[in-house]
Write an enzyme that holds these catalytic residues in place. Structure first.
Site, PDB file in Angstrom:
ATOM      1  CG  PHE A 136      -1.978   0.989   1.214  1.00 44.55           C
ATOM      2  CD1 PHE A 136      -3.138   0.744   0.507  1.00 44.55           C
ATOM      3  CD2 PHE A 136      -1.844   2.199   1.868  1.00 44.55           C
ATOM      4  CE1 PHE A 136      -4.159   1.686   0.464  1.00 44.55           C
ATOM      5  CE2 PHE A 136      -2.860   3.149   1.825  1.00 44.55           C
ATOM      6  CZ  PHE A 136      -4.015   2.891   1.117  1.00 44.55           C
ATOM      7  CG  ASP A 217       0.061  -1.999   7.106  1.00 49.67           C
ATOM      8  OD1 ASP A 217      -0.982  -2.383   7.676  1.00 49.67           O
ATOM      9  OD2 ASP A 217       0.112  -0.969   6.407  1.00 49.67           O
ATOM     10  CE1 TYR A 242      -8.832   2.337   7.201  1.00 52.74           C
ATOM     11  CE2 TYR A 242      -8.093   3.661   9.050  1.00 52.74           C
ATOM     12  CZ  TYR A 242      -7.868   3.147   7.794  1.00 52.74           C
ATOM     13  OH  TYR A 242      -6.695   3.431   7.142  1.00 52.74           O
ATOM     14  CE  LYS A 243      -7.481  -1.148   5.424  1.00 53.88           C
ATOM     15  NZ  LYS A 243      -8.046  -0.442   4.275  1.00 53.88           N
ATOM     16  NE  ARG A 394      -9.768  -3.285  -2.421  1.00 56.61           N
ATOM     17  CZ  ARG A 394      -9.134  -2.635  -1.461  1.00 56.61           C
ATOM     18  NH1 ARG A 394      -7.935  -3.037  -1.065  1.00 56.61           N
ATOM     19  NH2 ARG A 394      -9.684  -1.584  -0.881  1.00 56.61           N
TER      20      ARG A 394
HETATM   21  C1  LIG Z   1      -2.266  -1.722   4.159  1.00 56.88           C
HETATM   22  C2  LIG Z   1      -2.705  -0.341   4.511  1.00 56.88           C
HETATM   23  N1  LIG Z   1      -1.912   0.430   5.287  1.00 56.88           N
HETATM   24  C3  LIG Z   1      -2.290   1.689   5.616  1.00 56.88           C
HETATM   25  C4  LIG Z   1      -3.492   2.230   5.174  1.00 56.88           C
HETATM   26  C5  LIG Z   1      -3.923   3.614   5.475  1.00 56.88           C
HETATM   27  O1  LIG Z   1      -3.201   4.249   6.456  1.00 56.88           O
HETATM   28  P1  LIG Z   1      -3.886   5.346   7.413  1.00 56.88           P
HETATM   29  O2  LIG Z   1      -4.782   4.611   8.348  1.00 56.88           O
HETATM   30  O3  LIG Z   1      -2.719   5.997   8.062  1.00 56.88           O
HETATM   31  O4  LIG Z   1      -4.668   6.288   6.554  1.00 56.88           O
HETATM   32  C6  LIG Z   1      -4.328   1.447   4.381  1.00 56.88           C
HETATM   33  C7  LIG Z   1      -5.614   2.021   3.899  1.00 56.88           C
HETATM   34  O5  LIG Z   1      -6.422   1.426   3.266  1.00 56.88           O
HETATM   35  C8  LIG Z   1      -3.917   0.146   4.034  1.00 56.88           C
HETATM   36  O6  LIG Z   1      -4.707  -0.612   3.255  1.00 56.88           O
END
Ligand SMILES: Cc1ncc(COP(=O)(O)O)c(C=O)c1O
Length: 434
Positions: A136, A217, A242-243, A394
Site C-alpha cells: 500500500f 502492516d 476501520y476495516k 475488490r
Molecule cells: C495496508 C494499509 N496500510 C495503511 C493504510 C492507510 O493508512 P492510514 O490509516 O494511516 O490512513 C491502508 C488504507 O487502506 C492500508 O490498506
C-alpha cells in the site's frame, strides 16, 4: 479448479447459498450491524459497517463527556486515561499477543513511522530495508521518508521485492533478499489488491535466522484472520481499526511490540507514552511505560476509539477462529461462482486471489478490463464493491454481516451488467474515492 461437488448453475448456487445461510453458525451477528438501506455492502475491507455495539460505545463516550467533562479521564466507564491500554489488551487476543504488547495509538501511518524509526538501526553495510512493490503506497512513502530523515538515499536503501505476476509475492523469494546488508524487513500481511495472505510465520522465522528485525502492516488481516505474533516471533506490527474491526472512519490504530523489545527507546516520544503513574509529574525527562504503551505519542482520540469498546465485544463473542472459517467459506463460494458463471465469454472475469485457503485474506479480487465501469454499474444497482486500478474489483464478504445469498445476487448483477453492456453508460473516470 472447482471441486467435483461444486454447483455449476445459478440455480444450484442459489440452493447452496440458501443452505449455507440457513446453517450459518454466525448468522446472529448480522442483526447487530446497521446495513445501508437497499444495499449489498461488500466494502468492509475499506470501511467496516457500524454495529449497534460500536454505536453504543461511542454514545457512552459522548454521554460521559456530557456528564463528567474532564473527570471522564478517570471516571468514565471505561476511564479514558487507560482506554488505549484496555483496548490493546482486548485486541491482543486477536493477534496472539500477551498483556502489554498491544496498545491503541495514533493512525496506521504514524505508527509505521514510530515503529520503523525505532527498529531501523543501520550500521556499517547493514542499511537496507526490504519491502515489496505491491505494498500500500503509504507504507512506501513512510519508509522512504524514514530513510531520507536518516540521510540515506531510498533508491539505494529501499529494496522493493518484485512480483512476477503483478498480483502476488513468493515468500521464499522475499526471504532470499534477507542478508548482511538488511537492517529491517517491513511487509504487509495481506496484499491490498489481490488479497494474498503472506506466510508471516515463515517470513518471521527467516528474518530471525539472520538476526533482522521484522514488522508487518496487518491492516488487511486483523479481524479477518487469526494471528500468532508471539509464537511466530514477530518484532512489531500495526493495523488500522476501520476495516474488519469496524471501528468507524479514521478510527484509531493499534500497534504491537514484542515483549523482547519493551526496553527500547521509542523513536517518536510523546507524553502519552509515559509510565501512567509518572505522566502527570510533568517532568521534562521522559519516563516511558514499561511495555508497548511507550510507543503512544499523544492523547488518544477518545471519540475515534470508543466504537471499539463495543466492536471488539463482537469478536470476543464470535471468536476469531469462527470468523476466519466463515470468511474462507464466503470467499471460496464467491470464487467457485466466478469460475462457473463469470469466467467464460462474454463475461471474461478472472480471479487475482490465491485459491488455497491458507494464502487468502478476507477479500476476492475480480479482474476485468472494464473493472472501473463495472464497479460503477454495481454501485448504481445498490451493490458496494471497491475498485483498485488498473482493473481490480475488490469484493469483501465480511464474516460478521454478509451472506452467501448476497454473493449470489452480486454474481447475478455482474452477469447482467456485462450481458447488456450496461457499464458502457458509466463514466470511465475514477472518483476521488473508489
Ligand atoms: C495496508 C494499509 N496500510 C495503511 C493504510 C492507510 O493508512 P492510514 O490509516 O494511516 O490512513 C491502508 C488504507 O487502506 C492500508 O490498506
Amino acid at each position: 479448479m472447482s471441486r467435483p461437488e461444486t454447483p455449476r448453475t445459478l440455480a444450484e448456487f442459489g440452493s447452496e447459498a440458501k443452505r449455507l445461510d440457513r446453517t450459518d453458525p454466525l448468522r446472529r451477528f448480522r442483526r447487530r450491524f446497521f446495513t445501508p438501506p437497499r444495499t449489498i455492502y461488500l466494502d468492509g475491507n475499506s470501511l467496516g459497517l457500524l454495529s449497534r455495539d460500536a454505536a453504543s460505545g461511542l454514545e457512552g463516550a459522548v454521554e460521559a463527556w456530557k456528564r463528567l467533562g474532564i473527570r471522564g479521564w478517570l471516571e468514565a466507564d471505561p476511564p479514558w486515561f487507560t482506554l488505549a491500554e484496555r483496548l490493546g489488551e482486548r485486541c491482543a487476543a486477536l493477534v496472539g499477543a500477551r498483556s502489554g504488547e498491544v496498545v491503541l495509538s495514533g493512525t496506521t501511518t504514524v505508527d509505521i513511522h514510530t515503529l520503523v524509526h525505532t527498529f531501523y538501526r543501520p550500521e556499517g553495510r547493514r542499511t537496507r530495508i526490504i519491502a515489496d512493490e505491491l505494498d500500500f503506497p503509504t507504507d512506501i512513502y513512510a519508509l522512504k521518508s524514514v530513510l531520507r530523515l536518516r540521510g540515506l538515499d531510498p533508491s539505494e536503501n529501499l529494496v522493493l521485492v518484485r512480483s512476477r505476476d503483478g498480483l502476488t509475492l513468493d515468500e521464499r523469494e522475499i526471504a532470499s533478499f534477507f542478508d548482511e546488508t538488511t537492517a529491517l524487513v517491513f511487509l504487509p500481511s495481506v496484499l491490498y489488491r489481490s488479497g494474498q495472505l503472506l506466510d508471516l510465520a515463515l517470513l518471521a522465522a527467516r528474518a530471525r535466522e539472520k538476526g533482522i528485525p521484522i514488522g508487518f502492516d496487518c491492516s488487511h488481516s486483523v479481524g479477518a484472520v487469526p494471528h500468532e505474533f508471539d509464537r511466530w516471533g514477530v518484532d512489531f506490527a500495526l493495523w488500522c481499526s476501520y476495516k474488519y474491526l469496524n471501528g468507524g472512519p479514521g478510527s484509531t490504530a493499534f500497534l504491537y511490540v514484542n515483549a523482547a523489545h519493551h526496553a527500547e527507546e521509542p523513536a517518536l516520544a510523546g507524553w502519552f507514552g509515559s509510565a501512567k503513574e509518572r505522566q502527570f509529574d510533568m517532568a521534562l525527562d521522559f519516563t516511558p511505560a514499561p511495555d508497548a504503551g511507550r510507543w503512544q505519542i499523544s492523547s488518544p482520540s477518545i471519540l475515534s476509539a470508543a466504537p471499539l469498546i463495543g466492536s471488539l465485544r463482537i469478536f470476543e463473542e464470535a471468536g476469531i477462529a469462527a470468523v476466519r472459517e466463515r470468511s474462507l467459506r464466503l470467499t471460496r463460494f464467491l470464487m467457485d461462482m466466478a469460475d462457473a458463471l463469470l469466467a467464460d465469454e462474454p463475461y471474461g472475469f478472472t480471479i487475482g486471489t490465491p485459491r488455497q485457503d491458507g494464502r487468502r485474506g478476507g477479500h476476492v479480487a475480480l479482474i476485468h478490463p472494464e473493472g472501473l465501469r463495472i464497479a460503477e454499474a454495481l454501485r448504481a444497482r445498490g451493490v458496494v464493491p471497491d475498485f483498485r486500478p488498473p482493473d481490480i474489483i475488490r469484493i469483501a464478504p465480511v464474516a460478521l454481516y454478509n451472506t452467501f445469498g448476497e454473493l449470489l445476487t452480486l454474481v447475478r448483477h455482474l452477469r447482467e451488467i456485462v450481458e447488456t453492456k450496461e457499464y458502457e453508460r458509466c463514466p470511465a473516470e475514477r472518483r476521488a474515492i473508489c
